[in-house]
Write an enzyme that holds these catalytic residues in place. Structure first.
Site, PDB file in Angstrom:
ATOM      1  N   HIS A  18       0.456  -0.681  -0.129  1.00 48.69           N
ATOM      2  CA  HIS A  18       0.070   0.208  -0.321  1.00 48.69           C
ATOM      3  C   HIS A  18       1.175   1.350  -0.118  1.00 48.69           C
ATOM      4  CE1 HIS A  18      -2.996  -2.689   2.385  1.00 48.69           C
ATOM      5  NE2 HIS A  18      -3.421  -2.715   1.486  1.00 48.69           N
ATOM      6  N   LYS A  42     -16.259  -7.752   8.129  1.00 46.08           N
ATOM      7  CA  LYS A  42     -17.547  -8.418   9.462  1.00 46.08           C
ATOM      8  C   LYS A  42     -16.246  -8.334  10.711  1.00 46.08           C
ATOM      9  CE  LYS A  42     -21.097 -10.047   7.363  1.00 46.08           C
ATOM     10  NZ  LYS A  42     -20.203 -11.167   6.639  1.00 46.08           N
ATOM     11  N   ARG A  91      -1.775  -6.858  -7.663  1.00 46.94           N
ATOM     12  CA  ARG A  91      -1.215  -8.090  -8.076  1.00 46.94           C
ATOM     13  C   ARG A  91      -0.874  -8.358  -9.174  1.00 46.94           C
ATOM     14  NH1 ARG A  91      -2.259  -7.751  -1.730  1.00 46.94           N
ATOM     15  NH2 ARG A  91      -4.144  -7.091  -3.346  1.00 46.94           N
ATOM     16  N   SER A 129      -2.317  -8.185   3.044  1.00 49.98           N
ATOM     17  CA  SER A 129      -2.881  -8.238   4.634  1.00 49.98           C
ATOM     18  C   SER A 129      -3.636  -8.593   5.399  1.00 49.98           C
ATOM     19  CB  SER A 129      -3.952  -6.527   4.352  1.00 49.98           C
ATOM     20  OG  SER A 129      -3.850  -5.678   4.245  1.00 49.98           O
TER      21      SER A 129
HETATM   22  P1  ADP Z   1      -9.575  -4.600  -0.121  1.00 46.11           P
HETATM   23  O1  ADP Z   1     -10.048  -4.411   0.905  1.00 46.11           O
HETATM   24  O2  ADP Z   1     -10.592  -3.987  -1.431  1.00 46.11           O
HETATM   25  O3  ADP Z   1      -8.743  -6.159  -0.873  1.00 46.11           O
HETATM   26  P2  ADP Z   1      -7.149  -3.571   0.190  1.00 46.11           P
HETATM   27  O4  ADP Z   1      -7.333  -2.862   1.451  1.00 46.11           O
HETATM   28  O5  ADP Z   1      -6.091  -4.560   0.859  1.00 46.11           O
HETATM   29  O6  ADP Z   1      -8.154  -4.191  -0.026  1.00 46.11           O
HETATM   30  O7  ADP Z   1      -6.435  -3.000  -0.709  1.00 46.11           O
HETATM   31  C1  ADP Z   1      -6.558  -1.717  -1.272  1.00 46.11           C
HETATM   32  C2  ADP Z   1      -5.885  -1.299  -2.798  1.00 46.11           C
HETATM   33  O8  ADP Z   1      -4.646  -1.872  -2.514  1.00 46.11           O
HETATM   34  C3  ADP Z   1      -6.484  -2.414  -3.716  1.00 46.11           C
HETATM   35  O9  ADP Z   1      -6.562  -2.121  -4.454  1.00 46.11           O
HETATM   36  C4  ADP Z   1      -5.737  -3.766  -3.766  1.00 46.11           C
HETATM   37  O10 ADP Z   1      -5.267  -4.622  -4.798  1.00 46.11           O
HETATM   38  C5  ADP Z   1      -3.819  -2.972  -3.668  1.00 46.11           C
HETATM   39  N1  ADP Z   1      -3.246  -3.541  -3.300  1.00 46.11           N
HETATM   40  C6  ADP Z   1      -2.791  -4.014  -2.211  1.00 46.11           C
HETATM   41  N2  ADP Z   1      -1.621  -4.464  -1.374  1.00 46.11           N
HETATM   42  C7  ADP Z   1      -1.522  -4.545  -2.853  1.00 46.11           C
HETATM   43  C8  ADP Z   1       0.773  -5.157  -3.104  1.00 46.11           C
HETATM   44  N3  ADP Z   1       1.110  -5.647  -2.405  1.00 46.11           N
HETATM   45  N4  ADP Z   1       1.150  -4.213  -4.010  1.00 46.11           N
HETATM   46  C9  ADP Z   1       0.398  -3.384  -5.069  1.00 46.11           C
HETATM   47  N5  ADP Z   1      -1.494  -3.245  -4.480  1.00 46.11           N
HETATM   48  C10 ADP Z   1      -1.710  -3.770  -3.927  1.00 46.11           C
END
Ligand code: ADP
Length: 163
Positions: A18, A42, A91, A129
């Site tokens: 992120h 949730k 990704r 995450s």
């Molecule tokens: P969500 O809750 O929508 O699944 P996240 O909060 O995990 O997504 O991530 C928000 C955004 O960041 C999404 O577009 C996700 O694809 C992107 N993202 C998460 N991890 C990575 C990473 N390692 N590299 C690039 N983008 C990422």
């Protein structure tokens, strides 16, 4: 005209993947608003307030960076903020289908909002995450995968849980 982008997601917790998207996003946009969604999961590990303060602690020093949280539809939130770009990270191929659906749905809901994708950097293509939470919950070392303040809070959470 200055351009702003909203970077929406759960960020439960913020990872270096992120962070990378925010840093690179700020090279393209004058303002990047990391927006923590309040409705996706949730039982999140970190509360919305915790996620917001962690993002602020990790990235607050960057010029043009803002943190916020929102409820409900992201396109509605974007409309209220007067922002027409949503920033998302991609990704692996596996992200593509979901992101494609989401972007198409959001476009259907509001034609004025455009989703922009950035490819992950090679250092963070494996980071999610969910995996970070899983590894940390089993006591695995996630150093180098998340910013230092997140590491600190993950340790606290899981130390409290195993007591
Ligand atoms: P969500 O809750 O929508 O699944 P996240 O909060 O995990 O997504 O991530 C928000 C955004 O960041 C999404 O577009 C996700 O694809 C992107 N993202 C998460 N991890 C990575 C990473 N390692 N590299 C690039 N983008 C990422």
């Amino acid at each position: 005209m200055p351009t702003a982008a909203i970077y929406p997601g759960s960020f439960d917790p913020l990872t270096n993947g992120h962070v990378d998207i925010v840093q690179r996003g700020l090279k393209t946009f004058d303002k990047v608003i990391l927006a923590v969604a309040n409705n996706v999961q949730k039982s999140p590990l970190f509360s919305v307030d915790e996620r917001v303060s962690l993002a602020r602690e990790c990235l607050g020093h960057l010029k043009g960076f803002e943190v916020d949280s929102f409820n409900g539809l992201v396109v509605e939130y974007a409309r209220k903020k007067g922002v027409s770009v949503l920033l998302r990270g991609l990704r692996a191929v596996s992200d593509f289908e979901y992101e494609f659906q989401l972007a198409s749905m959001n476009r259907k809901l509001n034609r004025d909002v455009e989703t922009v994708f950035m490819m992950t950097s090679e250092e963070s293509f494996y980071l999610s995450s969910r995996l970070v939470r899983e590894v940390a919950s089993f006591g695995g070392n996630v150093e180098g995968m998340v910013p230092e303040p997140v590491l600190r809070e993950l340790r606290k959470k899981y130390a409290a849980k195993t007591k």
